[in-house]
Design an enzyme around this catalytic site. Structure first.
Site, mmCIF file in Angstrom:
data_model
loop_
_atom_site.group_PDB
_atom_site.id
_atom_site.type_symbol
_atom_site.label_atom_id
_atom_site.label_comp_id
_atom_site.label_asym_id
_atom_site.label_seq_id
_atom_site.Cartn_x
_atom_site.Cartn_y
_atom_site.Cartn_z
ATOM 1 N N ASN A 143 -1.194 -7.040 31.288
ATOM 2 C CA ASN A 143 -0.697 -5.607 31.565
ATOM 3 C C ASN A 143 0.538 -5.553 31.863
ATOM 4 O O ASN A 143 1.354 -6.627 32.211
ATOM 5 C CB ASN A 143 -1.708 -5.186 32.557
ATOM 6 N N ASN A 170 -13.714 -5.891 38.279
ATOM 7 C CA ASN A 170 -13.858 -6.070 36.942
ATOM 8 C C ASN A 170 -15.038 -7.143 36.460
ATOM 9 O O ASN A 170 -15.324 -7.415 35.312
ATOM 10 C CB ASN A 170 -12.662 -6.652 36.119
ATOM 11 N N ARG A 204 -9.426 -13.896 30.886
ATOM 12 C CA ARG A 204 -10.228 -13.520 31.829
ATOM 13 C C ARG A 204 -11.659 -13.690 31.403
ATOM 14 O O ARG A 204 -12.800 -13.595 32.262
ATOM 15 C CB ARG A 204 -10.058 -11.869 32.229
ATOM 16 N N ARG A 260 -8.666 -1.431 27.498
ATOM 17 C CA ARG A 260 -9.586 -2.497 27.433
ATOM 18 C C ARG A 260 -11.013 -2.224 27.153
ATOM 19 O O ARG A 260 -11.646 -3.016 26.040
ATOM 20 C CB ARG A 260 -9.600 -2.963 29.184
ATOM 21 N N HIS A 277 -6.930 0.607 33.037
ATOM 22 C CA HIS A 277 -8.332 0.670 33.674
ATOM 23 C C HIS A 277 -8.297 2.230 34.333
ATOM 24 O O HIS A 277 -7.122 2.451 35.006
ATOM 25 C CB HIS A 277 -8.377 -0.255 34.754
ATOM 26 N N ASP A 316 -9.834 3.022 36.942
ATOM 27 C CA ASP A 316 -9.573 3.260 38.420
ATOM 28 C C ASP A 316 -8.297 2.888 38.729
ATOM 29 O O ASP A 316 -7.972 2.716 40.037
ATOM 30 C CB ASP A 316 -10.463 1.972 39.212
ATOM 31 N N ALA A 319 0.102 -8.141 39.864
ATOM 32 C CA ALA A 319 -0.879 -8.368 38.579
ATOM 33 C C ALA A 319 -1.505 -7.175 38.231
ATOM 34 O O ALA A 319 -2.466 -7.353 37.151
ATOM 35 C CB ALA A 319 -1.964 -9.532 39.095
ATOM 36 N N CYS A 356 -9.473 -2.279 42.834
ATOM 37 C CA CYS A 356 -9.671 -3.414 42.096
ATOM 38 C C CYS A 356 -10.101 -4.651 42.897
ATOM 39 O O CYS A 356 -10.597 -5.421 42.005
ATOM 40 C CB CYS A 356 -8.204 -3.742 41.395
HETATM 41 N N1 ARG Z 1 -4.386 -8.793 36.182
HETATM 42 C C1 ARG Z 1 -5.761 -8.008 36.143
HETATM 43 C C2 ARG Z 1 -5.830 -7.738 34.498
HETATM 44 O O1 ARG Z 1 -5.023 -7.188 34.120
HETATM 45 C C3 ARG Z 1 -5.659 -6.881 37.307
HETATM 46 C C4 ARG Z 1 -7.073 -6.293 37.009
HETATM 47 C C5 ARG Z 1 -7.058 -4.909 37.976
HETATM 48 N N2 ARG Z 1 -8.370 -4.333 38.002
HETATM 49 C C6 ARG Z 1 -8.650 -3.226 37.902
HETATM 50 N N3 ARG Z 1 -10.052 -3.104 38.335
HETATM 51 N N4 ARG Z 1 -7.957 -2.069 37.796
HETATM 52 O O2 ARG Z 1 -6.873 -7.584 34.150
#
Ligand code: ARG
Length: 295
Positions: A37, A86, A105, A154, A183, A185, A273, A279
């Site tokens: 991201n 997630n 992931r 995503r 995302h 959220d 991140a 998150c």
């Molecule tokens: N580095 C993670 C990703 O890109 C961060 C996730 C953040 N999570 C969230 N629920 N927004 O997947």
């Protein structure tokens, strides 16, 4: 006239409790180890585990004031596992497990699957061809009447059908169009008392129209870009408490005017991140729902 009401419990979740329960994963193995991201770009291995641990601990402390917290052990090779939002989406004892878009992931899925299985949840899978990234992209309205579901960067729109079937619930699709808010959220937070906090520029016009059709003007707390990029919308809301990363005085005042108690927790190491307060937690088992009948 006297009315007698009978409380009829619906599905009782396995971990039902008077206080809400959340799942967290300590950042012992947290790292910005790849770029999936825009926030991670330029931050490769730039986070401090020590600072991350201290910030995570403060979030944990703030959360246990108002909720119970379950913890899953971090696993080697899954540096983003701290972002338990997630892992999947849970309600009434059913978990729809995430099927991550990025291979980086996907190893997390087996670890979360094992944990949910041991905790007694029914785990439903999402096909690899139609990625779904859990509570990061799917948020129940506080009264449980509908599920707001993001798609685009995503989560796929196709995966929403499975969510609708899992809980027999109306899914309202929201198209995410800004890569920084990949995302749901990160840019949208349904709040107690019928409020919503969101960053409109993260959505296409049709999605904004859906949000506006649901929430009257006075219930919309619009977040400016300066707060949005500090993950203001990535907020944990429990009753009138809102736990989130540091935000502006203006936004704090707006939330306080809506009678929320704002609890800021600095989460700068996790912003590297692309994540913040919301998150880092996953909601488990909404309180047992009841339906009242009058006769
Ligand atoms: N580095 C993670 C990703 O890109 C961060 C996730 C953040 N999570 C969230 N629920 N927004 O997947």
């Amino acid at each position: 006239m006297s009315t007698q009401s009978i409380e009829v419990p619906r599905v009782t979740p396995p971990l039902a409790a008077a206080r809400p329960t959340y799942l967290m994963c300590p950042p012992r193995l947290y790292d910005v180890a790849y770029v999936i991201n825009p926030w991670m770009a330029g931050n490769l291995h730039a986070s401090s585990r020590e600072r991350a641990a201290a910030q995570w601990h403060r979030l944990h402390q703030a959360l246990i004031e108002v909720a119970d917290v379950e913890v899953i052990d971090p696993q080697p090779g899954s540096p983003d596992m701290v972002f338990t939002a997630n892992a999947g989406l849970e309600r009434n004892g059913i978990v729809v497990l995430s099927s991550f878009f990025h291979p980086e992931r996907q190893a997390e899925e087996q670890h979360f699957r094992r944990w949910f299985h041991h905790a007694g949840y029914t785990v439903l899978d999402v096909p690899r061809e139609t990625p779904f990234e859990g509570e990061g992209d799917a948020l129940f309205s506080p009264d449980g009447s509908c599920l707001w579901a993001g798609y685009g960067p995503r989560t796929t729109r196709e995966s929403h059908h499975l969510l609708a079937r899992a809980w027999n619930i109306d899914v309202v699709p929201l198209h995410l169009i800004d890569p920084r808010f990949y995302h749901l959220d990160t840019c949208f937070a349904p709040l107690a008392d019928g409020y919503v906090m969101y960053y409109p520029a993260a959505f296409d016009a049709a999605s904004i129209a859906r949000i506006e059709a649901f929430y009257p003007t006075e219930k919309r707390i619009i977040v400016a870009e300066a707060d949005a990029v500090h993950f203001a919308c990535n907020a944990i809301n429990i009753g009138h408490t809102i736990i989130l990363n540091d935000i502006s005085r203006e936004l704090t005042a707006r939330l306080e005017a809506a009678r929320f108690h704002v609890v800021p927790v600095t989460l700068s190491e996790f912003l590297k991140a692309g994540g913040a307060a919301k998150c880092l937690v996953m909601r488990l088992s909404q309180p047992a729902e009841t339906t009242s009948y009058s006769n």
